[in-house]
Enzyme design. Structure first.
Site, short mmCIF file in Angstrom:
data_model
loop_
_atom_site.label_atom_id
_atom_site.label_comp_id
_atom_site.label_asym_id
_atom_site.label_seq_id
_atom_site.Cartn_x
_atom_site.Cartn_y
_atom_site.Cartn_z
N LYS A 106 0.88 -1.11 0.14
CA LYS A 106 0.13 -0.01 -0.06
C LYS A 106 1.00 1.18 0.17
O LYS A 106 2.11 1.11 0.33
CB LYS A 106 -1.10 -0.11 1.33
CG LYS A 106 -0.12 -0.10 2.51
CD LYS A 106 -0.90 -0.26 3.73
CE LYS A 106 -0.23 -0.39 4.90
NZ LYS A 106 -0.76 -0.79 6.04
N TYR A 110 14.68 32.34 4.34
CA TYR A 110 13.68 33.12 4.79
C TYR A 110 13.51 33.49 6.07
O TYR A 110 14.08 32.65 6.93
CB TYR A 110 12.31 32.31 4.53
CG TYR A 110 11.86 32.11 3.06
CD1 TYR A 110 11.50 33.10 2.12
CD2 TYR A 110 11.84 30.76 2.47
CE1 TYR A 110 11.09 32.91 0.66
CE2 TYR A 110 11.26 30.61 1.07
CZ TYR A 110 10.97 31.89 0.42
OH TYR A 110 10.66 31.70 -1.00
C1 LIG Z 1 -0.16 -1.82 6.98
C2 LIG Z 1 -0.58 -2.87 7.43
C3 LIG Z 1 0.28 -3.98 7.86
C4 LIG Z 1 1.85 -4.09 7.63
O1 LIG Z 1 2.34 -3.40 9.00
P1 LIG Z 1 3.69 -3.24 9.22
O2 LIG Z 1 3.93 -2.82 10.75
O3 LIG Z 1 4.27 -2.29 8.25
O4 LIG Z 1 4.29 -4.55 9.00
C5 LIG Z 1 -0.23 -5.32 8.21
N1 LIG Z 1 -1.77 -5.33 8.27
C6 LIG Z 1 -2.55 -4.21 8.08
C7 LIG Z 1 -3.97 -4.30 7.96
C8 LIG Z 1 -2.03 -3.18 7.42
O5 LIG Z 1 -2.91 -1.93 7.32
#
Ligand SMILES: *Cc1c(COP(=O)(O)O)cnc(C)c1O
Length: 821
Positions: free
Chosen positions: A490, A716
C-alpha cells in the site's frame, strides 16, 4: 563457448546416483536449480535443492517448461507423471552439484586462481581480470557468485578455450570451505584480507582464518599479507608464497604512499632489493589495499615492475550495478553496467524477464568482448539465450555482432557503433516497452542510457533490490512450515515503488499482495501482476473495478458486505473471494466481537462470496508495554475465527501478524502473516543491531556553494545565522520533496562527502541550505539525506513521528531508481 556435453550416463556415474533413465541419449551442458531461471532447455540438468523451499516441488513446472533431466534426493519420488524425464537420485542434491563441478574442474589443466577474504574479493577478481586479459582468455565467477551454489555454477562454465580461471569464494560458517576447495582445487591462492565480518559462524578468529586458508592447501603459489595473519599460529599453505604489506617486511613492502592530483595513489615499494613504484587511479583506503593486492599478484606471476605499473594505472572502477529506471515514451530502462560476457548477459536477461509492466521487451547489446576464436558459436549461444528468455527485439551495436545478424530470428536492427545508434534513436520508436542495455565498456552505453531516461530533478530515492530480497528472505525464514506470506504494498509500497516492487515479490513467489485502494490494485494488474491482491479499503464506487480486475476486497462491516454482494449479484458472480476483517481492539475497521452473530448470519447462505481469509490487526506488536493487550487480541481472534469456521463449515486462512509480530510473536503466525515495513529494512523489534538491510537511500546534490561573511544570514526570515561567517551549500531538496520543514535550522543532518553536516536556516519548498564550513566539496556533488548511516528511524525520532511517515512522505516527484549489485 565450447562447453563439453556430458552424456547422462556419465553424470549418473560422476555423482554416484541411482538412475531412472528414460532417454539414454540425453546430454547435459547447462546446470540449473531455479525454476524461474531456465535456459538451454534441451541440454539442461535441474537440481532439486532443498533450501528454504524444496526444489522438488518445482519439478512439474520445470518439466512443463521442457527440461528432461533431474537430480533429486527423494527416493520415493513418483516419476511416473514425468514419463520422458531422466531422474538421477542421490542422497544430497547440493553435494551432487558440487561433485559434478569438481569433476568438471579436473578436466582442465590451466591455472586456477582462487580468491577469498572478508572484503575486496569481487574487486580483486574483477581487477585481475582486467589486468590479465591481454595474455589470457579468462573464465571468472560472474558478479559475486561465491556461495555453495554460486561456486559450482561458476566452475561449470570452464571450457577448453579458456587459459586461466579466477573464482572467488565466500563463507559464513565453519565447514563450508572444504566443499569449495574441493570444487575449485586452485593452483594459485589469494587472500585479500581478514576483517571481523561473519564472526558469528565461527568459534574464534583463529578458526575463521584456518577455515579460509584451507582453500589454499594444494596451491603452488599463495599470495597474502602477513599483517592479517600476524596472530595466526597455524601453518601457512602454498608450496611457494608471495607476501605484501604496508610498512612491514614482505616480498612487496609498500614504504610510502601519496595522493597525486586528488585522484591517484602513488605507491613506492621495496621488491627484490630494489625500489619500485606504481600509480593506482583510486585514493580510498579499500581500493588502495585491493590495488596493492593486485600489484603483488602481478609481481608474483612474474610481470616486471614496469609492466605492472603500466597496467595498474589503467585500472577501471568495477561497476556491479544493474539499475531499473523510468525512460522516455513510457519505457522502463534496465541499465546493466557490469562487464559484458555471456553469463552476465543471462543474469541481466533474467531480470528483464521479471518485468511485467510492458509486454514488449527489447535488448540493446554490443559486441561481446570474448577473446575466444569461435565467435560463431558465441553468437549462436546468444541467439538461443534471447529466444529462451523471450526477448522481442534485438538492437545490436558493433561490427562483430552485426556480422552474425543472420543468427537472430527475432525482430532486429544493427548499428556499427554507439554514435550511429544515437543518431538513429528516434527512428527506433521505442514506446511502452522494457529495454535492457548491455554493452561492453568501450561502447559507452551510458550515453544511450542518458538519451533514453527521462531527465528530471536530481533528487533520487534509490531502492536496493538485493537488500529488499534479503529482508523478504529473512522474514520467510522465521515462518513456521506452511505459513503463507502477504506483502503490504500500500501507499506506493511504503514510498518505494509500485510494479517495480510487486514484480520482485511475484518473482519471489509471495502468496498475496495488499493495497489500500482499488486504484493501486488496478495499477498492479495493468503492470502484469497476477498474484492475488487484497484491497484493504474498498470503496462502494470501486466495486465494479474490483470485480473487473479480480481484486479481493476486505469486508469490514455490514454495509460494505451488502453493497459488495449486491455488486456481485448484478454480475451473476458466485464464490467470489473476500477477506473478513475483525476488530479485536484497534477500533478502526472491522466487525466488533459483539457483531459476530450478525456476521455469521450474513455469511450463511450467501453463495456470491467465498471467505478466503479472516483477519485482524494488532495495535502494538512491537511494544513490550502492550504485550498483555496483544495476548488479549490473539485470544479473541482465535475464539472468533473458530466460531466462524464452525458456522460456515469450510476453512479459510487466518492472519493477524504484521512485521513486528513476525519477529516478536511466533504464536501469532496462524496461516499467514502480513509483512509491511520490515521489507524496507525497518522493524521496531530490532533496536540496536538489526539483521535487516537498509533498502532506501535518498540522495540529492549541491546546486551552489557560497562563502558568507560574519553576521550574514541564510534563507527566509533570516533564521540561519553564521556569526563567524562560513560556507554554505544549497541542495536540491525541500519540503515539497518530503523533507519536512521541521528539519530546518540545524535539526536535520545530511552526509556530504561522508561528513555529517547540519541544515541552516528554514527549509524552502524545493531547496535547503547546509552549513559546510571547513569542508572541501564542489558544486554538483552528491548529498545523502538518508541511508544506513542517517537512518530513517533516527529522522523519525527527531520529528517525533514514526519511520512509516518519513518513508511514505518522499514525494512522487522524487525519481525512484531500483538497483541490484
Ligand atoms: C499496513 C498494514 C500491515 C503492515 O504493517 P507493518 O507494521 O508495516 O508490518 C499489516 N496489516 C494491515 C491491516 C495493515 O494495514
Amino acid at each position: 563457448m565450447n562447453h563439453k556435453l556430458y552424456p547422462v550416463k556419465d553424470i549418473e556415474r560422476i555423482v554416484g546416483a541411482k538412475g531412472n533413465i528414460a532417454d539414454v541419449e540425453a546430454e547435459i551442458r547447462t546446470l540449473c536449480y531455479d525454476s524461474r531461471k531456465l535456459t538451454d532447455i534441451k541440454f539442461a540438468l535441474f537440481f532439486a535443492i532443498k533450501g528454504r523451499r524444496d526444489g522438488h516441488s518445482f519439478i512439474p513446472e520445470v518439466y512443463e517448461a521442457g527440461v528432461r533431466n533431474f537430480i533429486i534426493s527423494d527416493f520415493n519420488f513418483d516419476s511416473k507423471k514425468f514419463p520422458e524425464a531422466n531422474f538421477l537420485t542421490v542422497s544430497d542434491t547440493l553435494k551432487a552439484l558440487q561433485a559434478l563441478a569438481a569433476y568438471h574442474r579436473s578436466c582442465f589443466t590451466y591455472p586456477v586462481i582462487a580468491i577469498t577474504g572478508s572484503n575486496g574479493k569481487t574487486i580483486v577478481k574483477e581487477w585481475l581480470y582486467q589486468l590479465l586479459a591481454p595474455e589470457y582468455n579468462i573464465i571468472r565467477s560472474p558478479k559475486s557468485y561465491n556461495s555453495q551454489i554460486g561456486v559450482p555454477l561458476s566452475v561449470w562454465e570452464m571450457n577448453e578455450d579458456h587459459q586461466l580461471a579466477i573464482f572467488e569464494t565466500g563463507i559464513s560458517k565453519a565447514g563450508e570451505m572444504k566443499a569449495l576447495a574441493a570444487i575449485i582445487n586452485p593452483t594459485i591462492g589469494i587472500l585479500t584480507n581478514i576483517g571481523d565480518a561473519h564472526n558469528e559462524g565461527f568459534s574464534s578468529v583463529e578458526e575463521k582464518i584456518k577455515e579460509k586458508l584451507s582453500l589454499f592447501q594444494n596451491t603452488s603459489l599463495f599470495i597474502y599479507s602477513p599483517f592479517y595473519l600476524k596472530n595466526y599460529k597455524g601453518e601457512i599453505p602454498g608450496k611457494k608464497t608471495f607476501t605484501w604489506c604496508q610498512h612491514f617486511k614482505a616480498d612487496l613492502e609498500v614504504i610510502d604512499d601519496e595522493i597525486l592530483e586528488g585522484k591517484y595513489e602513488f605507491l613506492r615499494g621495496k621488491f627484490q632489493n630494489g625500489e619500485i613504484q606504481s600509480l593506482i587511479p583510486f585514493t580510498d583506503a579499500a581500493s588502495v589495499e585491493n590495488g596493492i593486492c593486485c600489484w603483488a599478484t602481478l609481481l608474483a606471476l612474474g610481470y616486471s615492475p614496469e609492466e605492472a605499473d603500466k597496467r595498474l594505472e589503467k585500472l577501471q572502477p568495477v561497476r556491479m550495478r544493474l539499475e531499473l529506471k523510468n525512460g522516455i515514451n513510457n519505457c522502463s530502462i534496465i541499465d546493466d553496467s557490469y562487464s559484458l560476457d555471456i553469463s552476465s548477459l543471462a543474469i541481466a536477461l533474467d531480470f528483464l524477464n521479471q518485468q511485467n509492466q510492458h509486454i514488449r521487451r527489447s535488448l540493446i547489446l554490443s559486441d561481446i568482448p570474448e577473446a575466444g576464436p569461435d565467435t560463431d558459436l558465441l553468437y549462436s549461444q546468444v541467439a538461443n539465450l534471447l529466444q529462451s528468455k523471450e526477448v522481442d527485439q534485438l538492437i545490436g551495436v558493433g561490427s562483430e555482432i552485426s556480422k552474425h545478424a543472420d543468427k537472430f530470428t527475432l525482430e532486429k536492427a544493427f548499428f556499427p557503433d554507439t554514435d550511429t545508434l544515437l543518431k538513429n534513436l528516434e527512428k527506433l520508436k521505442f514506446f511502452n516497452e522494457t529495454i535492457l542495455l548491455k554493452g561492453a565498456r568501450t561502447f559507452q552505453f551510458e550515453r544511450i542510457s542518458k538519451a533514453l531516461t527521462q531527465k528530471v530533478h536530481e533528487t533520487v530515492l534509490e531502492i536496493n533490490l538485493n537488500a529488499l530480497e534479503h529482508n523478504l528472505n529473512y522474514y520467510k525464514a522465521l515462518l513456521n512450515p506452511g505459513v503463507k506470506i502477504m506483502v503490504m504494498v500500500k501507499a506506493f509500497s511504503y514510498g518505494s515503488g509500485s510494479y517495480e516492487i510487486a514484480n520482485l515479490l511475484q518473482f519471489n513467489k509471495v502468496d498475496y499482495l495488499a493495497v489500500a485502494y482499488a486504484d493501486e490494485g488496478v495499477a498492479l494488474r495493468k503492470a502484469g501482476i497476477t498474484l492475488p491482491i487484497v484491497v484493504m479499503n474498498p470503496d462502494f464506487l470501486a466495486f465494479d473495478t474490483i470485480i473487473e480486475h479480480n481484486l479481493e476486497p476486505e469486508i469490514y462491516s455490514k454495509r460494505i458486505f451488502y453493497d459488495f454482494v449486491e455488486a456481485l449479484n448484478v454480475k451473476n458472480k458466485e464464490g467470489y473471494p473476500v477477506h473478513i476483517k475483525l476488530d479485536t481492539g484497534m477500533h478502526r475497521l472491522g466487525f466488533m466481537p459483539d457483531e459476530i452473530e450478525l456476521l455469521l448470519s450474513l455469511l450463511a447462505d450467501t453463495p456470491a462470496i467465498k471467505v478466503q481469509s479472516v483477519f485482524s490487526h494488532l495495535v502494538g506488536s512491537e511494544d513490550k508495554e502492550e504485550d498483555e493487550f496483544t495476548r488479549h487480541q490473539l485470544k479473541i481472534f482465535e475464539e472468533l475465527t473458530d466460531q466462524i469456521e464452525k458456522a460456515i463449515g469450510y476453512s479459510f486462512i487466518r492472519h493477524i501478524a504484521n512485521t513486528s509480530a513476525i519477529s516478536r510473536w511466533p504464536k501469532a503466525q496462524f496461516g499467514m502473516v502480513r509483512l509491511g515495513i520490515g521489507l524496507y529494512g525497518v522493524d521496531g523489534t530490532y533496536k540496536d543491531s538489526s539483521p535487516l538491510q537498509t533498502v532506501a537511500t535518498l540522495k540529492t546534490s549541491i546546486s551552489q556553494i557560497k562563502e558568507l561573511k560574519p553576521g550574514d544570514t541564510v534563507g527566509y526570515n533570516r533564521k540561519g545565522i553564521l556569526p563567524d561567517g562560513g560556507k554554505i551549500a544549497t541542495v536540491k531538496i525541500g519540503y515539497a520533496d518530503g523533507y519536512s520543514r521541521k528539519f530546518g535550522n540545524g535539526r536535520g543532518k545530511m552526509l556530504v562527502n561522508g561528513v555529517k553536516v547540519s541544515t541552516i536556516g528554514n527549509i524552502c519548498m524545493d531547496m535547503c541550505m547546509l552549513d559546510i564550513t571547513g569542508l572541501n566539496v564542489a558544486e554538483g556533488e552528491e548529498v545523502i539525506v538518508f541511508n544506513e548511516q542517517i537512518r530513517v528511524e533516527d529522522l523519525a525520532q527527531l520529528l517525533e513521528t514514526i519511520p512509516y511517515e518519513i518513508l511514505t512522505g518522499v514525494s512522487q516527484r522524487v525519481k525512484r531508481i531500483y538497483y541490484y549489485e
